[in-house]
Design a protein around this motif. Structure first.
Motif, PDB file in Angstrom:
ATOM      1  N   GLN A   8       0.959  -1.159   0.005  1.00  0.00           N
ATOM      2  CA  GLN A   8      -0.051  -0.047   0.012  1.00  0.00           C
ATOM      3  C   GLN A   8       0.884   1.181  -0.024  1.00  0.00           C
ATOM      4  O   GLN A   8       1.872   1.281   0.643  1.00  0.00           O
ATOM      5  CB  GLN A   8      -0.871  -0.098   1.101  1.00  0.00           C
ATOM      6  CG  GLN A   8      -1.878  -1.179   1.177  1.00  0.00           C
ATOM      7  CD  GLN A   8      -3.099  -1.141   2.153  1.00  0.00           C
ATOM      8  OE1 GLN A   8      -2.765  -1.666   3.211  1.00  0.00           O
ATOM      9  NE2 GLN A   8      -4.148  -0.393   1.841  1.00  0.00           N
ATOM     10  N   LEU A   9       0.336   2.171  -0.977  1.00  0.00           N
ATOM     11  CA  LEU A   9       1.199   3.316  -1.081  1.00  0.00           C
ATOM     12  C   LEU A   9       0.549   4.635  -0.484  1.00  0.00           C
ATOM     13  O   LEU A   9       1.087   5.660  -0.754  1.00  0.00           O
ATOM     14  CB  LEU A   9       1.517   3.723  -2.709  1.00  0.00           C
ATOM     15  CG  LEU A   9       2.210   2.596  -3.431  1.00  0.00           C
ATOM     16  CD1 LEU A   9       1.947   1.141  -3.341  1.00  0.00           C
ATOM     17  CD2 LEU A   9       2.345   2.925  -4.862  1.00  0.00           C
ATOM     18  N   ARG A  10      -0.667   4.458   0.246  1.00  0.00           N
ATOM     19  CA  ARG A  10      -1.318   5.723   0.681  1.00  0.00           C
ATOM     20  C   ARG A  10      -0.974   6.153   2.088  1.00  0.00           C
ATOM     21  O   ARG A  10      -0.801   5.342   3.058  1.00  0.00           O
ATOM     22  CB  ARG A  10      -2.849   5.609   0.820  1.00  0.00           C
ATOM     23  CG  ARG A  10      -3.409   4.836  -0.424  1.00  0.00           C
ATOM     24  CD  ARG A  10      -5.133   4.826  -0.288  1.00  0.00           C
ATOM     25  NE  ARG A  10      -5.533   4.168  -1.472  1.00  0.00           N
ATOM     26  CZ  ARG A  10      -6.070   4.989  -2.476  1.00  0.00           C
ATOM     27  NH1 ARG A  10      -5.885   6.508  -2.279  1.00  0.00           N
ATOM     28  NH2 ARG A  10      -6.357   4.595  -3.659  1.00  0.00           N
ATOM     29  N   SER A  16      -5.841   4.228   3.477  1.00  0.00           N
ATOM     30  CA  SER A  16      -5.066   2.859   3.493  1.00  0.00           C
ATOM     31  C   SER A  16      -5.659   1.853   4.240  1.00  0.00           C
ATOM     32  O   SER A  16      -5.839   0.550   3.787  1.00  0.00           O
ATOM     33  CB  SER A  16      -3.594   3.280   4.085  1.00  0.00           C
ATOM     34  OG  SER A  16      -2.828   1.871   4.173  1.00  0.00           O
ATOM     35  N   ARG A  38       2.518  -1.361   4.606  1.00  0.00           N
ATOM     36  CA  ARG A  38       2.151   0.023   4.243  1.00  0.00           C
ATOM     37  C   ARG A  38       3.767   0.693   3.926  1.00  0.00           C
ATOM     38  O   ARG A  38       4.375   0.818   5.048  1.00  0.00           O
ATOM     39  CB  ARG A  38       1.617   0.692   5.490  1.00  0.00           C
ATOM     40  CG  ARG A  38       0.143   0.173   5.518  1.00  0.00           C
ATOM     41  CD  ARG A  38      -0.571   1.087   6.590  1.00  0.00           C
ATOM     42  NE  ARG A  38      -0.535   2.511   6.355  1.00  0.00           N
ATOM     43  CZ  ARG A  38      -0.395   3.296   7.340  1.00  0.00           C
ATOM     44  NH1 ARG A  38      -0.479   3.105   8.624  1.00  0.00           N
ATOM     45  NH2 ARG A  38      -0.365   4.835   6.819  1.00  0.00           N
ATOM     46  N   ASP A  40       4.546   3.536   3.480  1.00  0.00           N
ATOM     47  CA  ASP A  40       4.823   4.903   3.999  1.00  0.00           C
ATOM     48  C   ASP A  40       5.339   4.791   5.338  1.00  0.00           C
ATOM     49  O   ASP A  40       5.885   5.809   5.897  1.00  0.00           O
ATOM     50  CB  ASP A  40       3.370   5.640   4.093  1.00  0.00           C
ATOM     51  CG  ASP A  40       2.202   5.136   4.914  1.00  0.00           C
ATOM     52  OD1 ASP A  40       2.006   3.956   4.919  1.00  0.00           O
ATOM     53  OD2 ASP A  40       2.189   5.724   6.042  1.00  0.00           O
ATOM     54  N   GLY A  61      -2.736   5.470  -4.686  1.00  0.00           N
ATOM     55  CA  GLY A  61      -2.029   6.313  -3.993  1.00  0.00           C
ATOM     56  C   GLY A  61      -2.136   7.722  -4.452  1.00  0.00           C
ATOM     57  O   GLY A  61      -2.393   7.704  -5.875  1.00  0.00           O
ATOM     58  N   HIS A  76       6.916  10.223  -1.078  1.00  0.00           N
ATOM     59  CA  HIS A  76       6.491   9.975  -2.264  1.00  0.00           C
ATOM     60  C   HIS A  76       7.571   9.107  -2.954  1.00  0.00           C
ATOM     61  O   HIS A  76       7.637   8.100  -3.569  1.00  0.00           O
ATOM     62  CB  HIS A  76       5.996  10.983  -3.189  1.00  0.00           C
ATOM     63  CG  HIS A  76       5.578  10.770  -4.612  1.00  0.00           C
ATOM     64  ND1 HIS A  76       5.353  11.673  -5.475  1.00  0.00           N
ATOM     65  CD2 HIS A  76       5.333   9.629  -5.229  1.00  0.00           C
ATOM     66  CE1 HIS A  76       4.977  10.975  -6.710  1.00  0.00           C
ATOM     67  NE2 HIS A  76       5.078   9.803  -6.622  1.00  0.00           N
ATOM     68  N   TYR A 102      -2.598   3.478  -9.459  1.00  0.00           N
ATOM     69  CA  TYR A 102      -1.200   3.647  -9.343  1.00  0.00           C
ATOM     70  C   TYR A 102      -0.321   2.680  -9.685  1.00  0.00           C
ATOM     71  O   TYR A 102       0.766   3.037 -10.443  1.00  0.00           O
ATOM     72  CB  TYR A 102      -0.684   4.216  -7.863  1.00  0.00           C
ATOM     73  CG  TYR A 102       0.668   4.990  -7.726  1.00  0.00           C
ATOM     74  CD1 TYR A 102       1.661   4.961  -8.788  1.00  0.00           C
ATOM     75  CD2 TYR A 102       0.645   5.570  -6.432  1.00  0.00           C
ATOM     76  CE1 TYR A 102       2.844   5.550  -8.273  1.00  0.00           C
ATOM     77  CE2 TYR A 102       1.810   6.194  -6.094  1.00  0.00           C
ATOM     78  CZ  TYR A 102       2.944   6.245  -7.229  1.00  0.00           C
ATOM     79  OH  TYR A 102       3.933   6.855  -6.788  1.00  0.00           O
TER      80      TYR A 102
END
Length: 244
Positions: A8-10, A16, A38, A40, A61, A76, A102
């Motif tokens: 996951q990129l959020r 997320s 995740r 992030d 994302g 990012h 994305y």
């Protein structure tokens, strides 16, 4: 039984968590059948081998791979680099892969296809999607109607079909809504996991991220509530069924 790797990129925790819940629900998965990362919040393990998983799912994302390096925040850039570092191993082994929104930009960037904001971005809403001849024959689209609505909202898009890829789903405003590379590597421009409730939540979270004028949020939420977007989730279910 192998687990599914979900990347996951959020950076927004609420978005997320809701996206992860949508993947579980759409795929009929229990949490213990997944390895959630995740990006992030934690790095991608250097020794991670995608071939050890039943399949890899990459969520959406707010970033864009077509942004210039100076336009990307440090978070990012780090998240994007982590995902891109995994794709050569996915490619080399034709590891089952499903990139969502994305994820199609990530796959396109890896394959050297043009990804940009100049032609095929779509406002937040629903897209009229149509199966191509190749799509009608693809097992991941088994049981899908020839035409269906899907939730979209993206600033960039593939501007040409990546070399060696099959074009599976098209749309009037964004032609490359779903593609397949090799036999098992897929990506969608739309969000196959999202139902109306999940997309409504994202509209609230991303109302100040430039996808739409903030004062349009209530109208977009009403659109979600009035929509009939159900078919795309079958893609997640088919992915889990086929590779799990």
């Amino acid at each position: 039984m192998k687990r599914f790797l979900i990347l996951q990129l959020r950076p927004e925790r609420d978005a997320s968590d809701a996206e992860y819940a949508s993947f579980l629900q759409a795929g009929g998965l229990e949490a213990d059948r997944t390895h959630r990362i995740r990006l992030d919040a934690e790095p991608l393990p250097e020794a991670l081998d995608p071939a050890e998983y039943a399949g890899v799912i990459v969520g959406g994302g707010p970033g864009c791979v077509s942004d210039a390096p100076g336009e990307k925040s440090s978070d990012h850039a780090r998240i994007e680099a982590a995902v891109l570092s995994l794709i050569p191993r996915v490619d080399a082994g034709d590891v089952p892969f499903l990139g969502c929104c994305y994820g199609i930009g990530i796959l396109g960037a890896h394959l050297g296809a043009p990804v940009g904001k100049g032609r095929y971005g779509e406002a937040v809403g629903t897209a009229d999607c149509t199966l191509t001849e190749a799509g009608r024959a693809d097992p991941l689209l088994d049981g899908m109607p020839d035409r269906f609505d899907a939730f979209v909202g993206h600033k960039e898009a593939l501007e040409a079909l990546p070399k060696g890829s099959a074009h599976l789903v098209s749309g009037p405003n964004c032609p490359y809504q779903m593609v397949r590379y090799r036999q098992n590597i897929y990506a969608t421009q739309f969000h196959p996991e999202a139902d109306a409730s999940a997309f409504e939540q994202r509209i609230g979270i991303y109302r100040h991220h430039g996808y739409f004028p903030p004062d349009q949020a209530d109208a977009l939420i009403a659109m979600c509530r009035a929509s009939n977007v159900t078919a795309p989730r079958r893609i997640i279910a088919n992915f889990v069924r086929r590779y799990g």
